[in-house]
Structures are given as C-alpha cells and as structure tokens.
Design an enzyme around this catalytic site. Structure first.
Site, PDB file in Angstrom:
ATOM      1  N   SER A 167      41.471  90.492  76.300  1.00  0.00           N
ATOM      2  CA  SER A 167      40.027  90.459  76.503  1.00  0.00           C
ATOM      3  C   SER A 167      39.618  89.979  77.892  1.00  0.00           C
ATOM      4  O   SER A 167      38.455  90.105  78.273  1.00  0.00           O
ATOM      5  CB  SER A 167      39.385  89.552  75.447  1.00  0.00           C
ATOM      6  OG  SER A 167      39.894  88.220  75.539  1.00  0.00           O
ATOM      7  N   LYS A 202      35.842  83.597  83.223  1.00  0.00           N
ATOM      8  CA  LYS A 202      35.618  84.441  82.054  1.00  0.00           C
ATOM      9  C   LYS A 202      34.375  83.967  81.318  1.00  0.00           C
ATOM     10  O   LYS A 202      34.149  82.750  81.179  1.00  0.00           O
ATOM     11  CB  LYS A 202      36.844  84.406  81.142  1.00  0.00           C
ATOM     12  CG  LYS A 202      36.787  85.373  79.967  1.00  0.00           C
ATOM     13  CD  LYS A 202      38.094  85.352  79.189  1.00  0.00           C
ATOM     14  CE  LYS A 202      38.057  86.276  77.979  1.00  0.00           C
ATOM     15  NZ  LYS A 202      39.333  86.278  77.226  1.00  0.00           N
ATOM     16  N   SER A 208      45.582  87.815  75.684  1.00  0.00           N
ATOM     17  CA  SER A 208      44.406  88.242  76.457  1.00  0.00           C
ATOM     18  C   SER A 208      44.402  87.815  77.915  1.00  0.00           C
ATOM     19  O   SER A 208      43.509  88.211  78.660  1.00  0.00           O
ATOM     20  CB  SER A 208      43.121  87.748  75.785  1.00  0.00           C
ATOM     21  OG  SER A 208      42.874  88.487  74.615  1.00  0.00           O
TER      22      SER A 208
END
Length: 481
Positions: A150, A75, A174
């Site tokens: 996210s 990420k 997330s």
C-alpha cells in the site's frame, strides 16, 4: 544533475560545507514534484508554505545528525499535526490531526522537512495503490504499471527523485513490495522496534512503520532516527537502538544464508528466481555460504494473513461511524441509517470487502473455525522461522514473485492479487525484520531481493544488504521520466 541523485550522506556533507543550504533542498524537491508528479501521482497533499518557512529558519545552521534539513514524504496514514491525514479515504478526507505520530516527533527533532503526504491504498488495504479514493499512483519505471502498495506513493516518490526518503507502513509487505516494484530500498523493522502511535490502525498485531530510500546507508540512518521504545505504544520493546551504520562494513565472510525452496517454487517467475540465484552468487563471492531449506507452513501464510488482518481491521475500523470524526452522511433519518450510509459512502470496495470478511471470521459460530485456526497457523509459521534461525543468520529470496504488473490487470482478480503477497506476508506474521533491495531488471522493470533476519537483528540485514549493494550497481539505475 539533481541534488537528489546524491545520497543523504553526500547532502549532509554539502550542507556542512555550506555549499548548499536547506532551502536549496526544499526548492529541489518542489521543482521535481512540479516536473514529474503530474505523471506519477505520488503526493496527495503538499505542505509547501510550512516546509519553506522551516527551511529558511534552518538556513546557515549546521546539524550533526545526517537527516538535518533533509526533505521527506510521509505516507498518508501517519498522523501529522495540522496537516491533513486522509488514509487515501473519503472517510477521512478532511481529517486535520491535533497531534503528531511518534515517528513524526522524532523526525521533527532531527529537523527533517516534511514536503507532503503520499498516496496509498485506502487504509493501507491493497497491493497496487489503485484502491486510493483520490488518484492512482503510477510506477516511474513504466507509467502503465502499478508501483505496488500500500506504500506505493512513498516508493514512487523516492524512485522518481522527488524526495530523498519516505516513511511507509508494512502490514503484509506494503513497504517491501512497492520498494521492489520501484527499484528502491524498503525496510520493514521488527514488530515493536518502531512506535505505531499515530499510525492509523489497519491490523494492529502486524502493522509496522519503516523507511524507503535510494540506498542501504540512507535507510539505516532513517531507521535509527525513528526507532525506540515509546510510552504511548505498549507494543514497543525497550531495547537499545544500535548505530546501524556501524554494521555497514561490507564484510559477510562466514555468514550462513538460508534459501527456502518455497520462495523459488511455483508461482515465482523465472526472472525473479534467476535474479535471486545471481544475487546468491554475488554473496558467495563475498564469503557467505547458502543452503536450501524449507518453511513448510508458509503455504498457509496468505490464508492466515487475510483472516487475521481482516479480523483486526473490522475491529479497528468500527470507530469510523460518522459520530465523532471523519465523513458523515448528510441528513440521515435515524441513528442506524447514519451508521449504514456513512460507512457505505465513506469506505471503498476493498475496505468493505475486508471488514465483511473479518466480521464473518469473528462472528459467533465461525470464530473457532477461522480466527482461532488462523492464530494457530500463525504460531506454526513463526516456529518454522525460529527453527531456521537456530542454524542460519539470514533468509534470502525474492521480494515478489513477478515484477510490477499493468494498472487494472488485477482489479477483477482479487484472489490472484492476494496470492502475490505470499513472499512478504510470513515475515509480518512472525514479527520479523525484512528488507528489499534492487537485484535486477526484466523488461525494463526492477526486481527485489528480500533479506529476512532474526528478531531485532536489523544490523545483520543491513550488513548483508549493504555488502550486496556495494558489489552491484542496480541501486544506481534511475527511471527516465
């Protein structure tokens, strides 16, 4: 058949037998990215030259650890030395870190191959990966729907077979929410289990890094590799890291499960509710028992979270001022204009919204009414969990109230979108571990089962998740791109 249709355990065995080498795995990853990522938009940056060079150096060697030579996606809010880390924001568009996050040091020590950096909601603020400054990631199961957020890029890349595993971060769901939307396994560890050093901060008392994988055993391998105390992060806890795969016995006889009535009530779709009831029947068949309980203060979770997370974000993001690093507005007339224009041009709408909310909650005259009150509510939410865990081993419910929704559907209705995190947020407020595993489908879209455990008891969560996974075939389903 793709190599990545196999588990990390199987890939490790193939490497050990020298039936494949590390370069084959890296080739497979970039081949799959070329085939499908134009549709999915999971990756922001690829590190192909370094990945191939590292793979060549490892070819012919054999590592004892299961992650040796395995490709991974990271990420884009986890800093990677000499690899652009943007947080999907114009503010950090060209940020080239000079050090690795602790989790990256641990993965590099295991000879994991970093394939590239994955798309996300800007600074991890969002639930759809539509808030990225660069591109909108799509759900591999239906390209018209969101992958969640996210960590939407991380979940979508794993679900679409571009990489065997990814790292995400979870502040209010997330990791678990996109894992549910994309039909993969996502673990949010106990707060303090995994170092946050090198994770670009959103809300420091809530953020936690965790793994996203295709199955539970792979997830346990990755969490074990990245866990442990870290001198760079004083919030990590000096507890032994168990061998999580030892707990994957399939035996859950006598296990006591709590099912909060609030998690199956108003706002939860019938499909999500029924998938959980069906999952409980499977767990009952394996010898577990369950009872309905109440988490009376969970109704305040969303309001509490958005006050606390936004307050911490307003403080953490104050460092992005155009002076030291990151985006700087061209030709400001004075220092005040430098600050104003840099932040107004560099941040997206959702980030600005949360900074403004947080600054308001922390301001003189409102601190006691909002921030302090939210901290008190957080304590009550944690106490609710503590009370339940005196009698039960795990808490089970849906990960999300609904399956993935259409891209653009929630853009103009932020309040409803925030409310959809009501099932994941309380876990972060209490600092507990939680996992999402696939538990069904509705209209071709995956549904997730959330299993929540006691502090630092990821072992029991994995044991339950693995037993359920072995009794069903949801994790074997793959999107057809």
């Amino acid at each position: 058949m793709s190599l990545f249709d196999q588990s990390i355990t199987d890939l490790h065995e193939l490497l050990h037998k020298k039936e494949i080498n590390v370069s084959d795995l890296v080739d497979e990853s970039y081949k799959r990215i070329n085939e499908v990522d134009g549709k999915v938009n999971a990756f922001l940056t690829l590190d192909e030259e370094n990945a191939r060079n590292k793979a060549k150096a490892l070819d012919g060697k054999v590592g004892d650890n299961p992650l040796f030579g395995i490709p991974a996606g990271i990420k884009d809010n986890i800093v990677t030395k000499n690899l652009i880390t943007t947080c999907a924001s114009k503010m950090l568009e060209n940020f080239d870190p000079i050090y690795d996050a602790t989790v990256m040091e641990k993965l590099n020590a295991e000879n994991v191959i970093t394939i590239g950096k994955l798309n996300m909601d800007e600074f991890a603020m969002g639930s759809t990966t539509e808030n990225s400054a660069f591109k909108v990631t799509r759900n591999p199961w239906n390209l018209d729907t969101v992958p969640g957020g996210s960590s939407g890029g991380s979940a979508a890349a794993v679900a679409s077979g571009q990489i065997p595993f990814a790292l995400g971060s979870d502040t209010g769901g997330s990791i678990r929410q996109p894992a549910a939307f994309c039909g993969v396994v996502g673990m949010k560890p106990t707060y303090g289990r995994v170092s946050r050093y090198g994770l670009v901060a959103f809300a420091s008392s809530l953020d936690q890094i965790g793994p996203i994988t295709r199955n539970v055993r792979d997830n346990a391998f990755v969490l074990q590799s990245i866990s442990g105390v870290d001198q760079h992060d004083s919030t990590t806890v000096n507890k032994d890291v168990p061998n999580y795969t030892d707990s994957l016995t399939g035996d859950i006889k006598g296990l006591k499960i709590a099912v909060p009535k609030e998690y199956l009530g108003q706002g939860v779709s019938e499909a999500s509710r029924q998938s959980v009831l069906d999952a409980l029947k499977v767990l009952e068949g394996l010898g577990a028992t369950w009872e309905e309980v109440s988490l009376p203060h969970s109704e305040y979770g969303v309001a509490t979270y958005y006050l606390l997370a936004s307050s911490e974000a307003s403080a953490n993001l104050a460092r992005f001022d155009g002076v030291r690093y990151g985006y700087r507005t061209p030709n400001p007339k004075n220092l005040m204009e430098l600050y104003k224009k840099t932040r107004s041009e560099g941040f997206g709408d959702e980030v600005k919204r949360r900074i403004m909310l947080g600054t308001y909650a922390l301001s003189s005259g409102f601190y006691d009414a909002y921030y302090k009150k939210a901290q008190q509510a957080r304590t009550l939410i944690k106490q609710d969990f503590d009370n339940i865990f005196e009698k039960y081993d795990v808490i089970v419910g849906p990960t999300t109230p609904t399956p993935a929704y259409k891209i653009g559907e929630m853009v103009d209705d932020q309040v409803t979108m925030y409310a959809r995190d009501l099932l994941t947020i309380p876990v972060n407020l209490a600092g507990l571990p939680g996992i999402s595993v696939p538990c069904g489908f509705t209209n071709g879209l995956p549904l997730g089962l959330q299993i929540i455990g006691k502090h630092f008891d990821e072992e029991t969560i994995y044991r339950v998740a693995h037993a359920f996974e072995q009794s069903t075939n949801y994790h074997e389903q793959k999107p057809q791109l």
